[in-house]
Write a protein that holds these residues in place. Structure first.
Motif, PDB file in Angstrom:
ATOM      1  N   GLU A  34       6.602  57.161  61.906  1.00 27.73           N
ATOM      2  CA  GLU A  34       7.587  56.247  61.331  1.00 27.73           C
ATOM      3  C   GLU A  34       7.751  54.992  62.182  1.00 27.73           C
ATOM      4  O   GLU A  34       8.087  53.921  61.670  1.00 27.73           O
ATOM      5  CB  GLU A  34       8.934  56.946  61.162  1.00 27.73           C
ATOM      6  CG  GLU A  34       9.605  57.351  62.470  1.00 27.73           C
ATOM      7  CD  GLU A  34      10.878  58.142  62.234  1.00 27.73           C
ATOM      8  OE1 GLU A  34      11.952  57.616  62.553  1.00 27.73           O
ATOM      9  OE2 GLU A  34      10.789  59.277  61.736  1.00 27.73           O
ATOM     10  N   VAL A  35       7.532  55.127  63.493  1.00 29.91           N
ATOM     11  CA  VAL A  35       7.578  53.950  64.369  1.00 29.91           C
ATOM     12  C   VAL A  35       6.320  53.119  64.189  1.00 29.91           C
ATOM     13  O   VAL A  35       6.376  51.894  64.009  1.00 29.91           O
ATOM     14  CB  VAL A  35       7.746  54.370  65.839  1.00 29.91           C
ATOM     15  CG1 VAL A  35       7.684  53.153  66.756  1.00 29.91           C
ATOM     16  CG2 VAL A  35       9.064  55.118  66.037  1.00 29.91           C
ATOM     17  N   ALA A  36       5.163  53.774  64.211  1.00 32.99           N
ATOM     18  CA  ALA A  36       3.892  53.047  64.069  1.00 32.99           C
ATOM     19  C   ALA A  36       3.799  52.353  62.719  1.00 32.99           C
ATOM     20  O   ALA A  36       3.273  51.237  62.620  1.00 32.99           O
ATOM     21  CB  ALA A  36       2.724  54.010  64.255  1.00 32.99           C
ATOM     22  N   ASP A  37       4.322  52.992  61.663  1.00 40.28           N
ATOM     23  CA  ASP A  37       4.255  52.399  60.330  1.00 40.28           C
ATOM     24  C   ASP A  37       5.090  51.119  60.226  1.00 40.28           C
ATOM     25  O   ASP A  37       4.876  50.305  59.328  1.00 40.28           O
ATOM     26  CB  ASP A  37       4.731  53.410  59.275  1.00 40.28           C
ATOM     27  CG  ASP A  37       3.762  54.574  59.113  1.00 40.28           C
ATOM     28  OD1 ASP A  37       2.610  54.444  59.564  1.00 40.28           O
ATOM     29  OD2 ASP A  37       4.163  55.602  58.546  1.00 40.28           O
ATOM     30  N   GLY A  38       6.046  50.969  61.141  1.00 39.66           N
ATOM     31  CA  GLY A  38       6.887  49.770  61.116  1.00 39.66           C
ATOM     32  C   GLY A  38       6.268  48.565  61.790  1.00 39.66           C
ATOM     33  O   GLY A  38       6.837  47.464  61.738  1.00 39.66           O
ATOM     34  N   TRP A  39       5.113  48.752  62.431  1.00 39.26           N
ATOM     35  CA  TRP A  39       4.428  47.637  63.078  1.00 39.26           C
ATOM     36  C   TRP A  39       3.486  46.971  62.079  1.00 39.26           C
ATOM     37  O   TRP A  39       2.649  47.648  61.466  1.00 39.26           O
ATOM     38  CB  TRP A  39       3.636  48.110  64.295  1.00 39.26           C
ATOM     39  CG  TRP A  39       4.508  48.602  65.418  1.00 39.26           C
ATOM     40  CD1 TRP A  39       5.768  48.190  65.711  1.00 39.26           C
ATOM     41  CD2 TRP A  39       4.180  49.604  66.384  1.00 39.26           C
ATOM     42  NE1 TRP A  39       6.249  48.861  66.812  1.00 39.26           N
ATOM     43  CE2 TRP A  39       5.289  49.742  67.248  1.00 39.26           C
ATOM     44  CE3 TRP A  39       3.060  50.386  66.611  1.00 39.26           C
ATOM     45  CZ2 TRP A  39       5.313  50.632  68.320  1.00 39.26           C
ATOM     46  CZ3 TRP A  39       3.074  51.287  67.678  1.00 39.26           C
ATOM     47  CH2 TRP A  39       4.187  51.397  68.516  1.00 39.26           C
ATOM     48  N   GLU A  40       3.589  45.672  61.917  1.00 39.28           N
ATOM     49  CA  GLU A  40       2.735  44.971  60.959  1.00 39.28           C
ATOM     50  C   GLU A  40       1.271  45.014  61.379  1.00 39.28           C
ATOM     51  O   GLU A  40       0.368  45.187  60.562  1.00 39.28           O
ATOM     52  CB  GLU A  40       3.201  43.524  60.814  1.00 39.28           C
ATOM     53  CG  GLU A  40       4.567  43.384  60.140  1.00 39.28           C
ATOM     54  CD  GLU A  40       4.939  41.939  59.914  1.00 39.28           C
ATOM     55  OE1 GLU A  40       4.102  41.042  60.197  1.00 39.28           O
ATOM     56  OE2 GLU A  40       6.070  41.698  59.448  1.00 39.28           O
ATOM     57  N   ARG A  41       1.001  44.843  62.651  1.00 38.93           N
ATOM     58  CA  ARG A  41      -0.375  44.944  63.150  1.00 38.93           C
ATOM     59  C   ARG A  41      -0.341  45.344  64.616  1.00 38.93           C
ATOM     60  O   ARG A  41       0.638  45.100  65.332  1.00 38.93           O
ATOM     61  CB  ARG A  41      -1.136  43.635  62.974  1.00 38.93           C
ATOM     62  CG  ARG A  41      -0.500  42.431  63.620  1.00 38.93           C
ATOM     63  CD  ARG A  41      -1.354  41.180  63.388  1.00 38.93           C
ATOM     64  NE  ARG A  41      -0.675  39.982  63.847  1.00 38.93           N
ATOM     65  CZ  ARG A  41       0.123  39.256  63.087  1.00 38.93           C
ATOM     66  NH1 ARG A  41       0.354  39.636  61.839  1.00 38.93           N
ATOM     67  NH2 ARG A  41       0.715  38.177  63.561  1.00 38.93           N
ATOM     68  N   LEU A  42      -1.437  45.925  65.033  1.00 43.74           N
ATOM     69  CA  LEU A  42      -1.547  46.396  66.408  1.00 43.74           C
ATOM     70  C   LEU A  42      -2.201  45.324  67.277  1.00 43.74           C
ATOM     71  O   LEU A  42      -3.016  44.531  66.792  1.00 43.74           O
ATOM     72  CB  LEU A  42      -2.385  47.678  66.457  1.00 43.74           C
ATOM     73  CG  LEU A  42      -1.811  48.889  65.719  1.00 43.74           C
ATOM     74  CD1 LEU A  42      -2.794  50.041  65.759  1.00 43.74           C
ATOM     75  CD2 LEU A  42      -0.478  49.310  66.336  1.00 43.74           C
ATOM     76  N   PRO A  43      -1.846  45.314  68.546  1.00 47.37           N
ATOM     77  CA  PRO A  43      -2.490  44.350  69.450  1.00 47.37           C
ATOM     78  C   PRO A  43      -4.000  44.569  69.511  1.00 47.37           C
ATOM     79  O   PRO A  43      -4.498  45.681  69.301  1.00 47.37           O
ATOM     80  CB  PRO A  43      -1.829  44.652  70.801  1.00 47.37           C
ATOM     81  CG  PRO A  43      -0.551  45.341  70.463  1.00 47.37           C
ATOM     82  CD  PRO A  43      -0.823  46.120  69.221  1.00 47.37           C
ATOM     83  N   GLN A  44      -4.728  43.517  69.795  1.00 41.43           N
ATOM     84  CA  GLN A  44      -6.180  43.633  69.945  1.00 41.43           C
ATOM     85  C   GLN A  44      -6.506  44.596  71.081  1.00 41.43           C
ATOM     86  O   GLN A  44      -5.898  44.547  72.149  1.00 41.43           O
ATOM     87  CB  GLN A  44      -6.782  42.261  70.230  1.00 41.43           C
ATOM     88  CG  GLN A  44      -8.299  42.249  70.241  1.00 41.43           C
ATOM     89  CD  GLN A  44      -8.862  40.849  70.395  1.00 41.43           C
ATOM     90  OE1 GLN A  44      -8.116  39.890  70.542  1.00 41.43           O
ATOM     91  NE2 GLN A  44     -10.178  40.720  70.355  1.00 41.43           N
ATOM     92  N   GLY A  45      -7.454  45.467  70.842  1.00 45.44           N
ATOM     93  CA  GLY A  45      -7.836  46.454  71.843  1.00 45.44           C
ATOM     94  C   GLY A  45      -7.139  47.788  71.699  1.00 45.44           C
ATOM     95  O   GLY A  45      -7.448  48.726  72.420  1.00 45.44           O
ATOM     96  N   VAL A  46      -6.180  47.890  70.750  1.00 44.19           N
ATOM     97  CA  VAL A  46      -5.519  49.163  70.477  1.00 44.19           C
ATOM     98  C   VAL A  46      -6.287  49.866  69.366  1.00 44.19           C
ATOM     99  O   VAL A  46      -6.405  49.345  68.251  1.00 44.19           O
ATOM    100  CB  VAL A  46      -4.042  48.967  70.074  1.00 44.19           C
ATOM    101  CG1 VAL A  46      -3.414  50.296  69.681  1.00 44.19           C
ATOM    102  CG2 VAL A  46      -3.274  48.343  71.231  1.00 44.19           C
ATOM    103  N   VAL A  47      -6.824  51.029  69.670  1.00 45.98           N
ATOM    104  CA  VAL A  47      -7.690  51.754  68.742  1.00 45.98           C
ATOM    105  C   VAL A  47      -6.886  52.461  67.660  1.00 45.98           C
ATOM    106  O   VAL A  47      -7.272  52.486  66.497  1.00 45.98           O
ATOM    107  CB  VAL A  47      -8.550  52.776  69.519  1.00 45.98           C
ATOM    108  CG1 VAL A  47      -9.367  53.633  68.560  1.00 45.98           C
ATOM    109  CG2 VAL A  47      -9.456  52.066  70.503  1.00 45.98           C
TER     110      VAL A  47
END
Length: 387
Positions: A255-268
């Protein structure tokens, strides 16, 4: 033998006890887990029967509010955070005590087994003359928590005619020898076996990689319930940690991850995945130093950078740093400081060597299966007899 396992309604408190509960059931014993109704689904999901000791109890209700529901002021420093947390476990026990007493009266267990910060189980066991044992779940003995919890439980202790929280008949100590400080084991030694719930192998574990991989987590509670912006902190840390020479996976509730619009570069990847499985494909753990996270890394010989925030996390971080298996940082360390520490640990072979040595110590300790006969003798022994 009937064993009543009592736990706070938190994954980090319950999951470390699951392998021992399974070992007891595999030996033919009955195990029942007492917890608030809101947590019974988690218990059932671990393959264990549950009994509700109270209605729904939200984390914020006992951790951030007093008995009358009034918000508590934020702790000002780490020492006050730990004392505030200790009183919260007392408030939780006050909420679950009557239900736990009823479960003991109805089910009549031969033994009560509690995790260190669940106090209703030990009070109910003492009230009925039933032996109880404490299942170690981490590096701390939580000794400094019992005083504040006793203060919070003063009305309940008086009603039961007890002047203090009862002492366990034995404590199962999961610490490896090198992390026991200068003292002996607290009781019979047992191997820590990680359990993280549903174990579905993350797809990214099978991806080829040519760079060191860092696992980043602040646990399951801080990003959802912490007073500070831990969701934002995770992203900022991931951005600082990921680079051309490293990649990052973030262990956090979906539920936390789904709230992020995009992940930083280098995050798999980011989401909820079993840390026990994930760490087999990581070279470093950067975490809050929670007992479950820290021990999962210890079991797999993965060095750590600890950023403790509350409760036993400060002690865990200090012990890991003193052992040479990682570094401990202040709770408010900057993102760049954390990234520098990660590069230091990845760049020096001694940290990994020491982490693997500790993993070897843990592997040589008796398994949960090995300590079942000891619990059988405890349940069968006359009150006060040595086992």
């Amino acid at each position: 033998m009937r064993v009543l396992l009592t736990t706070a309604p938190l994954h980090g408190h319950f999951f470390p006890t699951v392998p021992l509960a399974w070992a007891l059931r595999a030996a033919g014993h009955q195990v029942l887990v007492a917890c608030p109704e809101s947590f019974t689904g988690t218990v059932a999901g671990a393959g264990l029967p549950a009994a509700a000791s109270a209605p729904h109890v939200a984390f914020e209700e006992f951790m951030l509010r007093d008995r009358d529901g009034r918000p508590l002021p934020p702790p000002r420093d780490p020492a006050e955070r730990r004392r505030s947390s200790a009183r919260a476990w007392g408030r939780l026990a006050a909420r679950t005590l009557e239900g736990t007493l009823r479960i003991v009266e109805d089910w009549r267990p031969d033994l009560v087994l509690s995790e260190p910060l669940e106090y209703a189980g030990r009070l109910a066991a003492a009230a009925h003359g039933i032996p109880w044992a404490e299942a170690g779940v981490g590096l701390s003995d939580f000794g400094d928590s019992r005083g504040p919890a006793t203060e919070e439980l003063a009305p309940e202790l008086a009603r039961l005619g007890q002047g203090a929280l009862p002492e366990p008949a034995l404590v199962l100590d999961v610490r490896p020898p090198s992390l026991r400080g200068d003292g002996p084991a607290r009781g019979p030694v047992m191997r820590y076996v990680p359990h993280n719930g549903a174990d579905v192998r993350p797809a990214w574990l099978g991806l080829p990689r040519s760079r060191p991989r860092i696992c980043l987590t602040l646990g399951s509670m801080l990003p959802r319930h912490g007073r500070l912006d831990f969701r934002g902190r995770l992203l900022a840390l991931a951005t600082a940690l990921a680079g051309t020479d490293t990649e990052v996976v973030i262990a956090v509730d979906d539920e936390v991850a789904d709230g992020w619009e995009r992940l930083p570069q280098g995050v798999v990847a980011a989401g909820r995945f079993p840390l026990d499985r994930a760490l087999t494909g990581c070279d470093l753990l950067v975490s809050h130093g929670g007992a479950g996270s820290a021990f999962a890394a210890l079991v797999h010989g993965v060095p750590q950078v600890c950023l403790p925030q509350t409760a036993d996390q400060f002690e865990n971080a200090d012990l890991i740093a003193a052992s040479g298996a990682g570094l401990a940082l202040p709770s408010d360390a900057s993102d760049d400081t954390v990234a520098d520490a990660a590069r230091t640990v990845l760049g020096r072979a001694s940290y990994g060597d020491r982490a693997r040595a500790l993993a070897g110590e843990i592997a040589r300790q008796p398994s949960p299966v090995d300590v079942v006969p000891l619990l059988e003798r405890l349940a069968a022994a006359p009150a006060g007899a040595d086992v």
